[in-house]
Design an enzyme around this catalytic site. Structure first.
Site, PDB file in Angstrom:
ATOM      1  N   GLY A  14      35.246  11.455 -20.372  1.00 10.22           N
ATOM      2  CA  GLY A  14      35.426  10.185 -21.136  1.00 10.22           C
ATOM      3  C   GLY A  14      34.126   9.814 -21.810  1.00 10.22           C
ATOM      4  O   GLY A  14      33.653  10.370 -22.844  1.00 10.22           O
ATOM      5  N   GLY A  15      33.322   9.023 -21.032  1.00  8.36           N
ATOM      6  CA  GLY A  15      32.265   8.473 -21.856  1.00  8.36           C
ATOM      7  C   GLY A  15      31.247   9.525 -22.242  1.00  8.36           C
ATOM      8  O   GLY A  15      30.662   9.221 -23.295  1.00  8.36           O
ATOM      9  N   GLU A  21      44.847   5.430 -16.990  1.00 14.76           N
ATOM     10  CA  GLU A  21      44.720   4.233 -17.596  1.00 14.76           C
ATOM     11  C   GLU A  21      46.240   4.006 -18.107  1.00 14.76           C
ATOM     12  O   GLU A  21      46.469   2.675 -18.238  1.00 14.76           O
ATOM     13  CB  GLU A  21      43.885   4.015 -18.607  1.00 14.76           C
ATOM     14  CG  GLU A  21      42.491   4.112 -17.977  1.00 14.76           C
ATOM     15  CD  GLU A  21      41.222   4.786 -18.829  1.00 14.76           C
ATOM     16  OE1 GLU A  21      41.477   5.081 -20.161  1.00 14.76           O
ATOM     17  OE2 GLU A  21      40.166   5.115 -18.305  1.00 14.76           O
ATOM     18  N   GLY A  52      34.931   6.188 -15.265  1.00 14.11           N
ATOM     19  CA  GLY A  52      34.006   5.109 -15.791  1.00 14.11           C
ATOM     20  C   GLY A  52      33.225   4.597 -14.748  1.00 14.11           C
ATOM     21  O   GLY A  52      32.555   3.449 -15.100  1.00 14.11           O
ATOM     22  N   SER A  98      33.647  10.579 -14.470  1.00 14.28           N
ATOM     23  CA  SER A  98      32.290  10.669 -14.667  1.00 14.28           C
ATOM     24  C   SER A  98      31.375  12.067 -14.644  1.00 14.28           C
ATOM     25  O   SER A  98      30.522  12.361 -14.142  1.00 14.28           O
ATOM     26  CB  SER A  98      31.601   9.835 -13.470  1.00 14.28           C
ATOM     27  OG  SER A  98      31.954   8.532 -13.224  1.00 14.28           O
ATOM     28  N   GLU A 145      42.172  13.534 -11.713  1.00 11.28           N
ATOM     29  CA  GLU A 145      40.987  12.479 -12.158  1.00 11.28           C
ATOM     30  C   GLU A 145      41.227  11.426 -11.135  1.00 11.28           C
ATOM     31  O   GLU A 145      42.080  10.595 -11.143  1.00 11.28           O
ATOM     32  CB  GLU A 145      41.286  11.865 -13.380  1.00 11.28           C
ATOM     33  CG  GLU A 145      41.151  12.779 -14.815  1.00 11.28           C
ATOM     34  CD  GLU A 145      40.983  12.169 -15.981  1.00 11.28           C
ATOM     35  OE1 GLU A 145      39.697  12.378 -16.594  1.00 11.28           O
ATOM     36  OE2 GLU A 145      41.810  11.342 -16.571  1.00 11.28           O
ATOM     37  N   ASN A 196      38.165  12.942 -23.994  1.00 10.05           N
ATOM     38  CA  ASN A 196      38.955  11.652 -24.043  1.00 10.05           C
ATOM     39  C   ASN A 196      38.510  10.774 -24.556  1.00 10.05           C
ATOM     40  O   ASN A 196      37.612   9.935 -23.941  1.00 10.05           O
ATOM     41  CB  ASN A 196      39.712  11.484 -22.875  1.00 10.05           C
ATOM     42  CG  ASN A 196      40.405  10.180 -22.877  1.00 10.05           C
ATOM     43  OD1 ASN A 196      40.860   9.645 -23.968  1.00 10.05           O
ATOM     44  ND2 ASN A 196      41.122   9.916 -21.773  1.00 10.05           N
ATOM     45  N   TRP A 197      38.468  10.243 -26.057  1.00  9.96           N
ATOM     46  CA  TRP A 197      37.666   9.219 -26.682  1.00  9.96           C
ATOM     47  C   TRP A 197      38.376   7.818 -26.186  1.00  9.96           C
ATOM     48  O   TRP A 197      37.591   6.825 -26.699  1.00  9.96           O
ATOM     49  CB  TRP A 197      37.766   9.530 -28.069  1.00  9.96           C
ATOM     50  CG  TRP A 197      36.678  10.493 -28.390  1.00  9.96           C
ATOM     51  CD1 TRP A 197      35.951  11.251 -27.667  1.00  9.96           C
ATOM     52  CD2 TRP A 197      36.588  11.093 -29.843  1.00  9.96           C
ATOM     53  NE1 TRP A 197      35.222  12.241 -28.416  1.00  9.96           N
ATOM     54  CE2 TRP A 197      35.607  12.069 -29.843  1.00  9.96           C
ATOM     55  CE3 TRP A 197      37.121  10.800 -31.136  1.00  9.96           C
ATOM     56  CZ2 TRP A 197      35.368  12.983 -30.990  1.00  9.96           C
ATOM     57  CZ3 TRP A 197      36.709  11.503 -32.049  1.00  9.96           C
ATOM     58  CH2 TRP A 197      35.757  12.444 -32.248  1.00  9.96           C
ATOM     59  N   LYS A 198      39.326   7.861 -25.514  1.00 10.43           N
ATOM     60  CA  LYS A 198      39.887   6.461 -25.300  1.00 10.43           C
ATOM     61  C   LYS A 198      39.987   5.628 -26.465  1.00 10.43           C
ATOM     62  O   LYS A 198      40.241   6.353 -27.707  1.00 10.43           O
ATOM     63  CB  LYS A 198      39.268   5.835 -24.069  1.00 10.43           C
ATOM     64  CG  LYS A 198      39.030   6.794 -23.003  1.00 10.43           C
ATOM     65  CD  LYS A 198      38.686   6.218 -21.590  1.00 10.43           C
ATOM     66  CE  LYS A 198      38.395   7.425 -20.594  1.00 10.43           C
ATOM     67  NZ  LYS A 198      38.466   6.892 -19.246  1.00 10.43           N
ATOM     68  N   HIS A 223      47.756   9.738 -18.428  1.00  9.77           N
ATOM     69  CA  HIS A 223      46.419   9.175 -17.881  1.00  9.77           C
ATOM     70  C   HIS A 223      46.510   7.984 -16.939  1.00  9.77           C
ATOM     71  O   HIS A 223      47.177   7.257 -17.211  1.00  9.77           O
ATOM     72  CB  HIS A 223      45.512   9.069 -19.102  1.00  9.77           C
ATOM     73  CG  HIS A 223      44.149   8.802 -18.836  1.00  9.77           C
ATOM     74  ND1 HIS A 223      43.737   7.535 -18.553  1.00  9.77           N
ATOM     75  CD2 HIS A 223      43.100   9.701 -18.858  1.00  9.77           C
ATOM     76  CE1 HIS A 223      42.239   7.731 -18.077  1.00  9.77           C
ATOM     77  NE2 HIS A 223      41.851   8.930 -18.438  1.00  9.77           N
TER      78      HIS A 223
HETATM   79  P1  13P Z   1      34.534   9.162 -17.471  1.00 10.32           P
HETATM   80  O1  13P Z   1      34.289  10.272 -17.961  1.00 10.32           O
HETATM   81  O2  13P Z   1      34.146   7.998 -18.521  1.00 10.32           O
HETATM   82  O3  13P Z   1      34.637   8.696 -16.140  1.00 10.32           O
HETATM   83  O4  13P Z   1      36.223   9.106 -17.981  1.00 10.32           O
HETATM   84  C1  13P Z   1      36.972   9.865 -17.270  1.00 10.32           C
HETATM   85  C2  13P Z   1      38.265  10.010 -18.013  1.00 10.32           C
HETATM   86  O5  13P Z   1      39.187   9.104 -17.856  1.00 10.32           O
HETATM   87  C3  13P Z   1      38.821  11.112 -18.941  1.00 10.32           C
HETATM   88  O6  13P Z   1      40.308  11.216 -18.948  1.00 10.32           O
END
Ligand code: 13P
Length: 250
Positions: free
Chosen positions: A235-236, A98, A174, A214, A168, A10-12, A96
């Site tokens: 994510g990251g 977010e 994050g 994470s 999640e 997930n590149w956000k 998600h």
């Molecule tokens: P991180 O891996 O940056 O914690 O993000 C997780 C995420 O929200 C994947 O959808």
């Protein structure tokens, strides 16, 4: 029962088209021939044509981070399922945290989006998870059950095959705070039991439940190695080809 793991990026709201193309060009040779797991990238909508063209013919699928539930209409700023399909996308994230936190997405909206994705043959990854205050108040199981029941309203066992769930915990996203493999596996057991209650044992045993929050190269093996954990939503650590490859090859 062995479920094929899905490792998803997930590149956000990161990367330009040039950066996205550079990622895919570097990443594909690193995972060429990797068939043990499914691999998917979820870039922003504006990056989809670039990423889909660059990944064409590879073992990497591409999807949206969000879709609208309506097929089309006056919904400024949104992306329709038809638009996603027309550019060659095959999957979408739904709900998600977010989206829930910053864009007021409710279980009811998540449910409508899930129906739309299934109707149009797009593979949905439904995201659920508790916030820290809920975990600390001992409400994790209740929250997960409510989110699952809300998301799955009106979904039949026959239609449920393509659904993937991503657990999640919001406090782990994050933050560098990962759920321990045991904590994640406990949550996954609760989710799978709820799916069994709603859609039957056959769906529950087959459905894939990913962990997200994470996930990094150094914790991927212990998390995805859990019998209950069927992959990761990253994510990251998915933003760089080498760290995402290390997770894919956990
Ligand atoms: P991180 O891996 O940056 O914690 O993000 C997780 C995420 O929200 C994947 O959808």
């Amino acid at each position: 029962m062995s479920r094929k793991a899905l490792i998803a990026a997930n590149w956000k709201m990161y990367k330009t088209p040039a950066e996205a193309k550079a990622f895919v060009d570097a990443f594909l040779p690193l995972v060429a021939g990797h068939t043990r797991d499914e691999i998917a990238l979820f870039p922003s909508p504006v990056l989809l044509p670039t990423v889909i063209a660059a990944a064409k013919g590879s073992n990497v699928s591409v999807g949206c981070q969000n879709i609208h539930f309506a097929e089309e209409g006056a919904y400024t700023g949104e992306t329709s399922i038809g638009q996603l399909k027309a550019v060659g996308g095959t999957h979408t994230l739904i709900g998600h945290s977010e989206r829930r936190q910053y864009f007021a997405e409710t279980d009811e909206i998540v449910n409508k989006k899930l129906h739309t994705a299934l109707k149009h043959g797009i593979g949905p990854v439904v995201c659920i998870g508790e916030v820290l205050a809920e975990r600390e108040a001992g409400l994790t199981a209740d929250v997960l059950k409510t989110q699952i029941a809300g998301a799955f309203a009106g979904i039949t066992p026959e239609a449920a095959g393509p659904i993937v769930i991503a657990y999640e915990p919001v406090w782990a996203i994050g933050t560098g705070k990962t759920a321990t493999p045991e904590m994640a596996a406990d949550a996954h057991r609760i989710i799978r039991a709820e799916v069994a209650k709603l859609l039957g044992a056959d769906v529950a045993v087959a459905i894939r439940i990913l962990y997200g929050g994470s996930v990094k190269p150094d914790n991927a093996t212990s998390l995805i190695g859990q019998e209950e954990i069927d992959g990761a939503l990253v994510g990251g650590a998915s933003l760089k080809p080498d760290s995402f490859t290390a997770i894919v090859k956990y």
